[in-house]
Design an enzyme around this catalytic site. Structure first.
Site, PDB file in Angstrom:
ATOM      1  N   PHE A  45       9.974  -3.551   1.277  1.00 12.99           N
ATOM      2  CA  PHE A  45      10.580  -2.519   1.571  1.00 12.99           C
ATOM      3  C   PHE A  45       9.591  -1.549   2.804  1.00 12.99           C
ATOM      4  CE2 PHE A  45      12.268  -3.731  -2.423  1.00 12.99           C
ATOM      5  CZ  PHE A  45      13.366  -3.743  -2.227  1.00 12.99           C
TER       6      PHE A  45
ATOM      7  N   ARG B  70       8.238   6.301   7.161  1.00 11.43           N
ATOM      8  CA  ARG B  70       6.955   6.659   8.023  1.00 11.43           C
ATOM      9  C   ARG B  70       6.442   4.801   8.038  1.00 11.43           C
ATOM     10  NH1 ARG B  70       4.342  11.518   6.131  1.00 11.43           N
ATOM     11  NH2 ARG B  70       3.179   9.973   5.522  1.00 11.43           N
TER      12      ARG B  70
ATOM     13  N   HIS C  84      -4.281  -6.468 -11.067  1.00 12.44           N
ATOM     14  CA  HIS C  84      -4.150  -5.437 -10.903  1.00 12.44           C
ATOM     15  C   HIS C  84      -6.044  -5.144 -10.299  1.00 12.44           C
ATOM     16  CE1 HIS C  84      -5.331  -0.797  -9.228  1.00 12.44           C
ATOM     17  NE2 HIS C  84      -3.593  -0.941  -9.458  1.00 12.44           N
TER      18      HIS C  84
ATOM     19  N   TRP D 229      -8.244  -3.028  -9.143  1.00 14.37           N
ATOM     20  CA  TRP D 229      -9.086  -1.916 -10.204  1.00 14.37           C
ATOM     21  C   TRP D 229      -9.502  -2.343 -11.643  1.00 14.37           C
ATOM     22  CZ3 TRP D 229     -12.696   1.746  -8.301  1.00 14.37           C
ATOM     23  CH2 TRP D 229     -13.016   2.443  -9.191  1.00 14.37           C
ATOM     24  N   TRP D 230      -8.225  -2.773 -12.237  1.00 13.63           N
ATOM     25  CA  TRP D 230      -8.512  -2.273 -13.560  1.00 13.63           C
ATOM     26  C   TRP D 230      -8.553  -3.689 -13.961  1.00 13.63           C
ATOM     27  CZ3 TRP D 230      -8.520   1.865 -15.645  1.00 13.63           C
ATOM     28  CH2 TRP D 230      -7.885   3.106 -14.960  1.00 13.63           C
TER      29      TRP D 230
ATOM     30  N   GLU E  83       4.948   0.309 -12.207  1.00 18.14           N
ATOM     31  CA  GLU E  83       4.482  -0.372 -12.634  1.00 18.14           C
ATOM     32  C   GLU E  83       4.067  -0.367 -13.922  1.00 18.14           C
ATOM     33  OE1 GLU E  83       0.995  -1.353  -9.833  1.00 18.14           O
ATOM     34  OE2 GLU E  83      -0.014   0.485 -11.029  1.00 18.14           O
TER      35      GLU E  83
END
Length: 283
Positions: free
Chosen positions: A57, A61, A170, A172-173, A238
């Protein structure tokens, strides 16, 4: 399309990476660099005449800023040597970047019309994806991935990612304690995962599987959102995705190498960044 079944042990060796989680409690592989034999996978998949879809998608911008880089990198690194249909979901006929597509690449443009849900971009995205899976995509591809346009492929992402339902850990997690995961905790929300439960925290930026599995995930998310809106709750895509994979365990998990945040220096476990998530800070 039943061919000789590919056994996990034919291509996957979890012992090669003792430093990370390579197998889940429900025995799904977690794909890290070093754990898989691309040769064995290629040998299996080459015979199958596969087509894979990659939906992305890009509205407003975001399209101007990222679409060309994303598509160039995907054209070069995503399932090289296999047929791929890129489904570009855009809000207006954006000036499409000039890309020298490889011979096995094609792309289709879908215009996503914003409707009364415009306040929630993920909702528009997923509603549109569901419609296109039903109308077009399911008849055209064997596997389907949905990605966000802010990603860049850094190196080859091949048949090791294919599977019935594929979830992205994920980045980071993954390295944090489960108790701190940002699951939805409000009991009335359809996305709720109670404290003490849950397996991993999955990233909504990269998800895939067979078209019907992806459709199922999207429809569950849409049902969850509608349920929550009636109760004046608003939970993110999420978080609904995490609830979905908590109830229906994914068949394959991709390590943080497949969506590393470019703002952070990778820890030793991430030896090889395959897909980088570009900094959101630049907007």
């Amino acid at each position: 399309k039943n061919q000789e079944e590919l056994q996990l042990s034919d291509w996957f060796d979890p012992r090669k990476r003792p430093d990370v989680i390579t197998t889940t409690s429900w025995l799904a592989p977690v794909v890290w660099e070093g754990t898989f034999s691309r040769e064995a996978l290629e040998k299996h998949y080459r015979k199958q005449n596969l087509t894979t879809g990659l939906a992305v998608f890009a509205t407003g911008r975001l399209a101007d800023q990222y679409l060309e880089v994303f598509l160039n990198s995907a054209n070069k690194y995503f399932l090289t040597g296999y047929r791929v249909i890129f489904y570009l979901m855009v809000d207006t006929l954006v000036r499409l970047p000039q890309i020298r597509w490889g011979p096995l690449r094609q792309f289709k443009v879908f215009i996503v019309t914003e409707d009364s849900w415009w306040a929630n971009a993920d909702l528009v995205r997923m509603k549109s994806l569901a419609e296109h899976i039903i109308w077009d995509i399911q008849g055209e591809v064997d596997f389907l991935f949905s990605m966000t346009v802010t990603q860049i492929f850094q190196s080859y992402v091949g048949v090791e990612v294919l599977g019935e339902s594929v979830a992205q850990l994920h980045a980071w997690w993954y390295f944090k304690n489960r108790a701190s995961f940002p699951y939805e905790r409000r009991p009335k929300s359809a996305a709720c995962i109670p404290f003490g439960q849950g397996d991993f925290y999955y990233d909504g930026a990269f998800v895939g599987g067979t078209p019907l599995e992806v459709l199922n995930l999207v429809e569950e998310y849409l049902n969850g959102i509608i349920h929550d809106l009636r109760l004046r709750l608003n939970s993110t895509y999420e978080k609904h995705l995490n609830k979905y994979f908590f109830l229906r365990k994914p068949a394959k998990l991709l390590s943080p190498e497949y969506n590393w945040d470019a703002d952070f220096y990778p820890p030793p476990q991430v030896q090889y960044v395959k897909v980088a998530q570009q900094s959101k800070r630049s907007h």
